[in-house]
Design a protein around this motif. Structure first.
Motif, PDB file in Angstrom:
ATOM      1  N   ALA A   1      -0.491  -9.778  21.104  1.00 19.96           N
ATOM      2  CA  ALA A   1      -0.885  -8.785  20.100  1.00 19.96           C
ATOM      3  C   ALA A   1       0.112  -7.631  20.085  1.00 19.96           C
ATOM      4  O   ALA A   1       0.665  -7.260  21.120  1.00 19.96           O
ATOM      5  CB  ALA A   1      -2.283  -8.253  20.416  1.00 19.96           C
ATOM      6  N   LYS A   2       0.326  -7.085  18.891  1.00 18.07           N
ATOM      7  CA  LYS A   2       1.224  -5.932  18.747  1.00 18.07           C
ATOM      8  C   LYS A   2       0.418  -4.747  18.236  1.00 18.07           C
ATOM      9  O   LYS A   2      -0.315  -4.880  17.249  1.00 18.07           O
ATOM     10  CB  LYS A   2       2.337  -6.238  17.728  1.00 18.07           C
ATOM     11  N   TRP A   3       0.568  -3.611  18.877  1.00 18.94           N
ATOM     12  CA  TRP A   3       0.004  -2.347  18.405  1.00 18.94           C
ATOM     13  C   TRP A   3       1.174  -1.480  17.965  1.00 18.94           C
ATOM     14  O   TRP A   3       2.088  -1.208  18.760  1.00 18.94           O
ATOM     15  CB  TRP A   3      -0.795  -1.662  19.514  1.00 18.94           C
ATOM     16  N   VAL A   4       1.133  -1.055  16.711  1.00 17.10           N
ATOM     17  CA  VAL A   4       2.326  -0.489  16.088  1.00 17.10           C
ATOM     18  C   VAL A   4       2.010   0.869  15.484  1.00 17.10           C
ATOM     19  O   VAL A   4       1.076   1.005  14.679  1.00 17.10           O
ATOM     20  CB  VAL A   4       2.838  -1.436  14.976  1.00 17.10           C
TER      21      VAL A   4
ATOM     22  N   HIS B   1       0.837  -1.204   0.000  1.00 16.14           N
ATOM     23  CA  HIS B   1       0.000   0.000   0.000  1.00 16.14           C
ATOM     24  C   HIS B   1       0.868   1.249   0.000  1.00 16.14           C
ATOM     25  O   HIS B   1       1.064   1.874   1.048  1.00 16.14           O
ATOM     26  CB  HIS B   1      -0.914   0.015   1.233  1.00 16.14           C
ATOM     27  N   PRO B   2       1.361   1.631  -1.167  1.00 14.84           N
ATOM     28  CA  PRO B   2       2.276   2.774  -1.235  1.00 14.84           C
ATOM     29  C   PRO B   2       1.680   4.044  -0.622  1.00 14.84           C
ATOM     30  O   PRO B   2       2.415   4.873  -0.070  1.00 14.84           O
ATOM     31  CB  PRO B   2       2.503   2.945  -2.742  1.00 14.84           C
ATOM     32  N   GLU B   3       0.352   4.171  -0.695  1.00 17.13           N
ATOM     33  CA  GLU B   3      -0.287   5.383  -0.159  1.00 17.13           C
ATOM     34  C   GLU B   3      -0.193   5.470   1.366  1.00 17.13           C
ATOM     35  O   GLU B   3      -0.427   6.535   1.944  1.00 17.13           O
ATOM     36  CB  GLU B   3      -1.753   5.447  -0.620  1.00 17.13           C
ATOM     37  N   ARG B   4       0.170   4.349   2.022  1.00 13.25           N
ATOM     38  CA  ARG B   4       0.291   4.370   3.487  1.00 13.25           C
ATOM     39  C   ARG B   4       1.722   4.710   3.922  1.00 13.25           C
ATOM     40  O   ARG B   4       2.005   4.727   5.119  1.00 13.25           O
ATOM     41  CB  ARG B   4      -0.052   2.990   4.062  1.00 13.25           C
ATOM     42  N   ARG B   5       2.597   4.918   2.961  1.00 13.08           N
ATOM     43  CA  ARG B   5       3.997   5.153   3.340  1.00 13.08           C
ATOM     44  C   ARG B   5       4.258   6.584   3.760  1.00 13.08           C
ATOM     45  O   ARG B   5       5.382   6.950   4.110  1.00 13.08           O
ATOM     46  CB  ARG B   5       4.923   4.756   2.183  1.00 13.08           C
ATOM     47  N   THR B   6       3.208   7.410   3.705  1.00 12.45           N
ATOM     48  CA  THR B   6       3.319   8.745   4.296  1.00 12.45           C
ATOM     49  C   THR B   6       2.254   8.874   5.381  1.00 12.45           C
ATOM     50  O   THR B   6       1.251   8.155   5.370  1.00 12.45           O
ATOM     51  CB  THR B   6       3.113   9.855   3.250  1.00 12.45           C
ATOM     52  N   GLY B   7       2.500   9.776   6.305  1.00 18.60           N
ATOM     53  CA  GLY B   7       1.521  10.022   7.366  1.00 18.60           C
ATOM     54  C   GLY B   7       1.633   9.011   8.495  1.00 18.60           C
ATOM     55  O   GLY B   7       2.560   8.197   8.541  1.00 18.60           O
ATOM     56  N   ARG B   8       0.671   9.120   9.395  1.00 17.20           N
ATOM     57  CA  ARG B   8       0.677   8.350  10.633  1.00 17.20           C
ATOM     58  C   ARG B   8      -0.384   7.259  10.539  1.00 17.20           C
ATOM     59  O   ARG B   8      -1.528   7.527  10.169  1.00 17.20           O
ATOM     60  CB  ARG B   8       0.338   9.337  11.749  1.00 17.20           C
ATOM     61  N   HIS B   9      -0.006   6.033  10.892  1.00 16.12           N
ATOM     62  CA  HIS B   9      -0.945   4.913  10.818  1.00 16.12           C
ATOM     63  C   HIS B   9      -0.788   4.035  12.066  1.00 16.12           C
ATOM     64  O   HIS B   9       0.312   3.880  12.585  1.00 16.12           O
ATOM     65  CB  HIS B   9      -0.686   4.069   9.561  1.00 16.12           C
ATOM     66  N   LEU B  10      -1.906   3.472  12.505  1.00 15.60           N
ATOM     67  CA  LEU B  10      -1.881   2.561  13.636  1.00 15.60           C
ATOM     68  C   LEU B  10      -2.263   1.165  13.134  1.00 15.60           C
ATOM     69  O   LEU B  10      -3.340   0.973  12.579  1.00 15.60           O
ATOM     70  CB  LEU B  10      -2.859   3.024  14.715  1.00 15.60           C
ATOM     71  N   VAL B  11      -1.352   0.224  13.342  1.00 19.24           N
ATOM     72  CA  VAL B  11      -1.588  -1.159  12.931  1.00 19.24           C
ATOM     73  C   VAL B  11      -1.700  -2.024  14.183  1.00 19.24           C
ATOM     74  O   VAL B  11      -0.912  -1.871  15.129  1.00 19.24           O
ATOM     75  CB  VAL B  11      -0.431  -1.691  12.047  1.00 19.24           C
ATOM     76  N   CYS B  12      -2.688  -2.912  14.193  1.00 19.17           N
ATOM     77  CA  CYS B  12      -2.792  -3.905  15.264  1.00 19.17           C
ATOM     78  C   CYS B  12      -2.626  -5.288  14.658  1.00 19.17           C
ATOM     79  O   CYS B  12      -3.295  -5.631  13.676  1.00 19.17           O
ATOM     80  CB  CYS B  12      -4.149  -3.796  15.946  1.00 19.17           C
ATOM     81  N   HIS B  13      -1.712  -6.067  15.234  1.00 16.24           N
ATOM     82  CA  HIS B  13      -1.506  -7.450  14.811  1.00 16.24           C
ATOM     83  C   HIS B  13      -1.961  -8.345  15.960  1.00 16.24           C
ATOM     84  O   HIS B  13      -1.211  -8.587  16.912  1.00 16.24           O
ATOM     85  CB  HIS B  13      -0.026  -7.682  14.502  1.00 16.24           C
ATOM     86  N   PRO B  14      -3.210  -8.835  15.920  1.00 12.43           N
ATOM     87  CA  PRO B  14      -3.710  -9.641  17.042  1.00 12.43           C
ATOM     88  C   PRO B  14      -3.036 -11.011  17.095  1.00 12.43           C
ATOM     89  O   PRO B  14      -2.479 -11.468  16.100  1.00 12.43           O
ATOM     90  CB  PRO B  14      -5.206  -9.800  16.743  1.00 12.43           C
ATOM     91  N   GLY B  15      -3.080 -11.637  18.255  1.00  9.30           N
ATOM     92  CA  GLY B  15      -2.478 -12.958  18.399  1.00  9.30           C
ATOM     93  C   GLY B  15      -2.258 -13.275  19.862  1.00  9.30           C
ATOM     94  O   GLY B  15      -2.783 -12.584  20.747  1.00  9.30           O
ATOM     95  N   THR B  16      -1.498 -14.341  20.125  1.00  4.60           N
ATOM     96  CA  THR B  16      -1.180 -14.694  21.510  1.00  4.60           C
ATOM     97  C   THR B  16      -0.596 -13.484  22.222  1.00  4.60           C
ATOM     98  O   THR B  16      -0.973 -13.149  23.343  1.00  4.60           O
ATOM     99  CB  THR B  16      -0.157 -15.851  21.529  1.00  4.60           C
TER     100      THR B  16
END
Lengths: 296, 296
Positions: free
Chosen positions: A150-153, A133-148
């Motif tokens: 979980a990572k909030w990034v 997603h090249p359009e996400r390479r600028t600006g601020r984004h919050l990613v959550c990777h759920p799992g045993t």
């Protein structure tokens, strides 16, 4: 097109391997029950050559591996890279495990109470997601990777700034197997899940809110079989309410990346907080990330 | 002075019995491994007559019992009394289990997310504590009874207004035995306990804060043997920071009532929040409560 790369997501419990062509597209895929927690010391290299390469017809291909295989119980330790870090930072720090075999480093940042926080494997999915997603390479984004765990990034301009790990999946497992809340019932009751999310409040006083999972059954308001769903909603609800705050992020949007079924549960909880949740496939992101790190 | 009452605190795992004289003072005391979780249906009555009464020479004495013996897995169900409730409310609602044997009802109040909250046994200690301290029978007081399921109890003018249960002790047990944080080391490291309390913050985002217990060891900042102490501090710290807020109490003082060693840990965590903690002996309070409920 001929295979150009052997790409592996080699985690604690499982190894997933793909051969990729010269554009990073999948040619073949195989899973192996060779998670690093199941391997004796020194066993990774031998089984990779004896089983993984032959199964994919990848004897001579360059290989790139991410995940716990780079930890001190893996093949060889790939030292952590400190945040903030982006694709170029990690691509420049691959560790050579054997001729033609490179391991992606994990990421490290300052965590709670002066302890570091760490990840191994999720960083590759996140970098792959950015590559997709090249359009996400600028600006601020919050990613959550759920799992045993979980990572909030938090991502800014294509680099991972910092992250927080939440042991939500592990809490769900140990409480569901060993506590007063234990149950063999499936966690498939959406109404009970939503009740759990509502009971999570602002994600404070979790030990007290957990007791409501017992009290609603003892009090005759709910069937015991709905406890796993309620517990799942309560734990995920507490996480999505409080962890972004702890990370210093007040998102209007969260990108969920990982197992689709688990991402769907998180999206359900997040959407109740008025925040938009988008779901992205973790496997596709892992492949894109391994390719991007190889292609540099 | 001759024995006048056979008083029993009959819980899930243990039965503690006392004979009391005409002023409520202890004449004799015995423990029995007859917790209700170990008894078959109908067994309580038989073993009480065959073992408990003879062991204390209390064949003909009136008996009063509190605790889980009044639950649906006990001797006979003693229906819950709703809050607010004080000594007279409970003394007037004792359930006759057999001739000369009465059981103290449990307490119930509105809990989290529409579920009830309940207690059985702690109410007797709290009423006993009020009986021991006439000066506390007016005004507003916050009592914490730590344990597997800690109870935070708001008292106004001698009556229990409402309470909240926190599964802190159970979380500590299941995480310490079954999670990534498991350890056989004792939880006796005060410095690590204090670090855990500090890491608890405002008692929010517990699943994330818990990961710091792992990260501080993996990151080389602490020995693995200090994990149980850190975990204890983190869980108790999260409880004392957030549960009084959930209860709608902003105390300047908390009365801790229960096991002295556990109360000492709670006092250590509470005092770090700037709130004064006093410790009271739970067994003495239970005896005083059983006597007060008998004497009416």
């Amino acid at each position: 097109m001929a295979a150009e790369l052997l790409a592996c997501d080699w985690g604690t419990t499982n190894l997933r391997a793909w051969t990729l062509d010269g554009e990073g597209a999948v040619i073949a895929q195989r899973d192996f029950p060779l998670g690093v927690s199941r391997l004796a010391s020194g066993e990774a290299a031998r089984r990779f050559e004896a089983e993984v390469r032959p199964a994919l017809g990848a004897h001579a291909l360059p290989a790139i591996l991410c995940g716990m295989i780079g930890s001190n119980i893996g093949w060889t330790t790939a030292a952590y890279v400190d945040c903030p870090a982006g694709l170029a930072d990690l691509a420049g720090r691959l560790t050579v495990a054997a001729e033609g075999v490179r391991i992606v480093p994990g990421l490290r940042c300052d965590g709670i109470a002066g302890a570091p926080d760490v990840m191994r494997g999720e960083e590759t999915q996140i970098l792959g997601w950015l590559a997709q997603h090249p359009e996400r390479r600028t600006g601020r984004h919050l990613v959550c990777h759920p799992g045993t765990h979980a990572k909030w990034v938090l991502i800014e301009d294509g680099r991972i700034i910092r992250f927080v790990t939440a042991m939500t999946g592990e809490l769900f497992a140990v409480l569901g197997e060993h506590s007063l809340l234990k149950s063999d019932a499936p966690a498939d009751d959406d109404a009970a899940f939503d009740e759990g999310v509502a009971a999570a409040g602002a994600g404070d006083a979790l030990a007290a809110r957990l007791f409501s999972a017992r009290a609603r059954v003892v009090g005759g308001q709910a069937e015991a079989a709905s406890t796993p769903s309620y517990l799942s909603g309560l734990l995920i609800g507490a996480e999505v309410a409080a962890v972004p705050v702890l990370l210093g992020a007040a998102p209007s949007q969260v990108a969920l990346l990982g197992d689709p079924a688990l991402c769907t549960r998180y999206a359900r909880a997040i959407s109740r907080t008025g925040v938009e949740a988008e779901i992205f496939d973790g496997e596709a992101a892992a492949i894109a990330g391994l390719w991007a790190l190889y292609a540099g």
